[in-house]
Design a protein around this motif. Structure first.
Motif, PDB file in Angstrom:
ATOM      1  N   ARG A 263       0.794  -1.231   0.000  1.00 34.83           N
ATOM      2  CA  ARG A 263       0.000   0.000   0.000  1.00 34.83           C
ATOM      3  C   ARG A 263       0.827   1.283   0.000  1.00 34.83           C
ATOM      4  NH1 ARG A 263      -5.208  -0.825   4.007  1.00 34.83           N
ATOM      5  NH2 ARG A 263      -5.898  -2.836   3.181  1.00 34.83           N
ATOM      6  N   ILE A 264       2.075   1.207   0.452  1.00 30.19           N
ATOM      7  CA  ILE A 264       2.864   2.422   0.663  1.00 30.19           C
ATOM      8  C   ILE A 264       4.051   2.442  -0.290  1.00 30.19           C
ATOM      9  CG2 ILE A 264       4.213   3.752   2.333  1.00 30.19           C
ATOM     10  CD1 ILE A 264       2.569   2.342   4.534  1.00 30.19           C
ATOM     11  N   ASN A 265       4.173   3.534  -1.027  1.00 30.79           N
ATOM     12  CA  ASN A 265       5.306   3.720  -1.926  1.00 30.79           C
ATOM     13  C   ASN A 265       6.430   4.370  -1.124  1.00 30.79           C
ATOM     14  OD1 ASN A 265       7.117   4.310  -3.963  1.00 30.79           O
ATOM     15  ND2 ASN A 265       5.548   4.994  -5.395  1.00 30.79           N
ATOM     16  N   LYS A 266       7.313   3.551  -0.593  1.00 36.07           N
ATOM     17  CA  LYS A 266       8.316   4.003   0.367  1.00 36.07           C
ATOM     18  C   LYS A 266       9.258   5.068  -0.205  1.00 36.07           C
ATOM     19  CE  LYS A 266       7.490   1.291   3.987  1.00 36.07           C
ATOM     20  NZ  LYS A 266       7.352   1.762   5.375  1.00 36.07           N
ATOM     21  N   GLY A 269       8.032   8.546  -0.482  1.00 39.42           N
ATOM     22  CA  GLY A 269       7.930   9.221   0.808  1.00 39.42           C
ATOM     23  C   GLY A 269       9.191   9.936   1.236  1.00 39.42           C
ATOM     24  N   SER A 297       9.458  -4.362   0.580  1.00 43.04           N
ATOM     25  CA  SER A 297       8.186  -3.653   0.805  1.00 43.04           C
ATOM     26  C   SER A 297       7.328  -3.680  -0.442  1.00 43.04           C
ATOM     27  CB  SER A 297       8.464  -2.199   1.209  1.00 43.04           C
ATOM     28  OG  SER A 297       9.268  -2.138   2.361  1.00 43.04           O
ATOM     29  N   THR A 299       6.663  -1.781  -4.326  1.00 38.50           N
ATOM     30  CA  THR A 299       5.944  -0.565  -4.695  1.00 38.50           C
ATOM     31  C   THR A 299       4.508  -0.923  -5.040  1.00 38.50           C
ATOM     32  OG1 THR A 299       7.973   0.418  -5.559  1.00 38.50           O
ATOM     33  CG2 THR A 299       5.885   1.385  -6.276  1.00 38.50           C
TER      34      THR A 299
END
Length: 489
Positions: A263-266, A269, A297, A299
């Protein structure tokens, strides 16, 4: 988003191009040509050849010309206007990157997508624009090439790269054939990097009638009424699934190995100029940590791409569904998964790309000598020994390849990996939109220094031979004779 008529606030492309030309003149760009010419057997030797006329290839070529390296040519196997992925295997509706990013503009405001867009449709349309349609991005790149008059030659494929003495021989086929020579070679080969599509073992030997890689030229119309499986949970898997659904597929199943959707595009961020300019200077263990962590993680696909799939009732997401085996069964496939056996007419593998340059025939003469991260740069204490990272080329500070064994192929130092495969060594500056200008500047700075050093004797001879006087001899009166006369008295 389409725009049929230009509003009053739009200045038009001609006015924009005039502004751009004025800016180039003010900055004295392109710089004067300074590299001594070379010939071999009566033929001109290129200073630099760029393989690839997509975004990275265009940015590299433009920066080379701006820097006064004028004997340059770029080759692309695709027809004009089809370079890169944008209107071929990139099947998203819009770019993922924010519309405000400068992309390949090389620090020139009038060369940005925003300037190109607002010149035609105005500031109000710009404010209304959410994401850049991918076809419109291709239109911008075509304009970029034309307005800078970049020397890109299409429908030409490089079939062999062979070091010969201090030069690099390139064998060409297509619209140009034969052999040419260059002093420096830039591989701006995009997302496929050096190795091409990554094919899972379970698809080896399966008839290609029943499956395709997401980067292939897929006949989606032929999937109408068919059941389709798509492997993966990334952007390309969503885009291919959506394209199949929109083409009338009877059912599309997303087979996703992970138990949860990422869920999170590290990396987004922490995006900053620090990341752009600092990542390549980090110690190797930190480089590995960053890439390993983001790989673990994963993308996530864009929200819009995921909704584009899920809005179809015949689309299904199977999480925690790993693939164990694939076999042909009649006119389709039987896929053994961790959730049992499933049957489909066709499968699309959105499984990314590999760095295995040993599988590319054009690299055959140099591939055995190229040093990768597995050749001593990686150590176990860095973290997970991911195959995709171990296979990444171990590049020098200017994107140049390095030798696995010093002295075995010195010309590797004159071949530059300006594509996605450079990410582990250099960060994301040679494949994605956000930092491609910074990458092009780093690349060309290195090529410039290398060419100058190689020709240092010639430049020194030019220094000695230069004899155009700035002073004519009538600008002063020598007082020494008067002083001698006074002293004599």
């Amino acid at each position: 988003m389409t725009h049929s008529a230009a509003p009053a606030t739009a200045i038009g492309l001609q006015a924009l191009e005039e502004r751009l030309q004025s800016d180039l003149e003010l900055l004295e760009l392109p710089a004067k040509s300074w590299v001594p010419p070379r010939t071999l057997h009566g033929d001109t030797v290129r200073d630099v050849v760029v393989i690839g006329g997509g975004m990275c290839g265009l940015a590299a070529t433009a920066k080379l010309l701006f820097t006064g390296i004028s004997n340059v040519v770029a080759y692309d196997a695709a027809p004009a206007g089809e370079e890169g992925p944008w209107i071929t295997f990139a099947r998203m509706e819009t770019l993922r990157s924010p519309k405000t990013l400068h992309g390949p503009a090389l620090g020139l405001p009038q060369l940005t997508f925003r300037a190109w867009f607002t010149a035609q449709w105005g500031a109000e349309a710009w404010q209304e624009l959410d994401k850049i349609p991918k076809n419109q991005w291709m239109d911008y790149l075509v304009w970029y090439r034309q307005v800078l008059d970049l020397p890109v030659r299409n429908n030409v494929r490089i079939t062999a790269i062979t070091p010969i003495d201090d030069l690099i021989a390139l064998d060409l086929t297509g619209a140009e054939t034969g052999r040419i020579y260059t002093r420096r070679l830039v591989l701006a080969t995009g997302r496929s990097g050096l190795g091409g599509a990554a094919i899972p073992d379970f698809l080896q030997g399966v008839d290609r009638r029943f499956w395709a890689h997401s980067a292939d030229d897929i006949d989606f119309a032929a999937l109408s009424g068919k059941s389709v499986a798509v492997i993966g949970a990334g952007a390309s898997s969503m885009d291919n699934a959506a394209t199949a659904l929109e083409a009338g597929a009877a059912a599309v199943d997303m087979l996703i190995r992970r138990a949860e959707m990422p869920r999170i595009n590290k990396m987004t961020g922490i995006g900053s100029q620090g990341v752009v300019h600092g990542m390549h200077r980090l110690a190797d263990d930190w480089k590995w940590k960053f890439v390993d962590y983001t790989s673990a993680s994963q993308t996530p696909p864009p929200r819009s791409s995921t909704l584009r799939v899920s809005r179809h009732p015949q689309a299904h997401f199977y999480l925690n569904c790993g693939i164990m085996a694939v076999r042909e069964e009649g006119e389709g496939l039987a896929i053994t998964t961790t959730q049992g056996e499933k049957h489909y007419d066709f499968l699309i593998a959105a499984t990314g790309f590999a760095n295995d340059f040993n599988g590319r025939p054009e690299f055959a003469a140099v591939a055995p000598f190229i040093r990768s991260w597995s050749d001593g740069r990686y150590t176990p204490e860095m973290g997970t020994p991911r195959a995709s990272m171990l296979d990444a080329p171990d590049l020098g500070p200017d994107f140049e390849f390095r030798e696995k064994v010093p002295g075995t192929c010195p010309q590797l130092a004159h071949i530059y990996c300006f594509n996605d495969a450079a990410m582990l060594t250099h960060g994301k500056v040679s494949g994605d939109i956000p930092a491609v200008s910074a990458g092009a500047e780093r690349l060309v700075r290195g090529i410039t220094a290398s060419l100058f050093a190689e020709d240092v004797a010639s430049h020194y001879a030019s220094l000695q031979a230069y004899d155009t006087p700035e002073l004519q001899g009538d600008e002063w009166v020598d007082a020494s004779p008067l002083l001698k006369k006074e002293n004599a008295l």
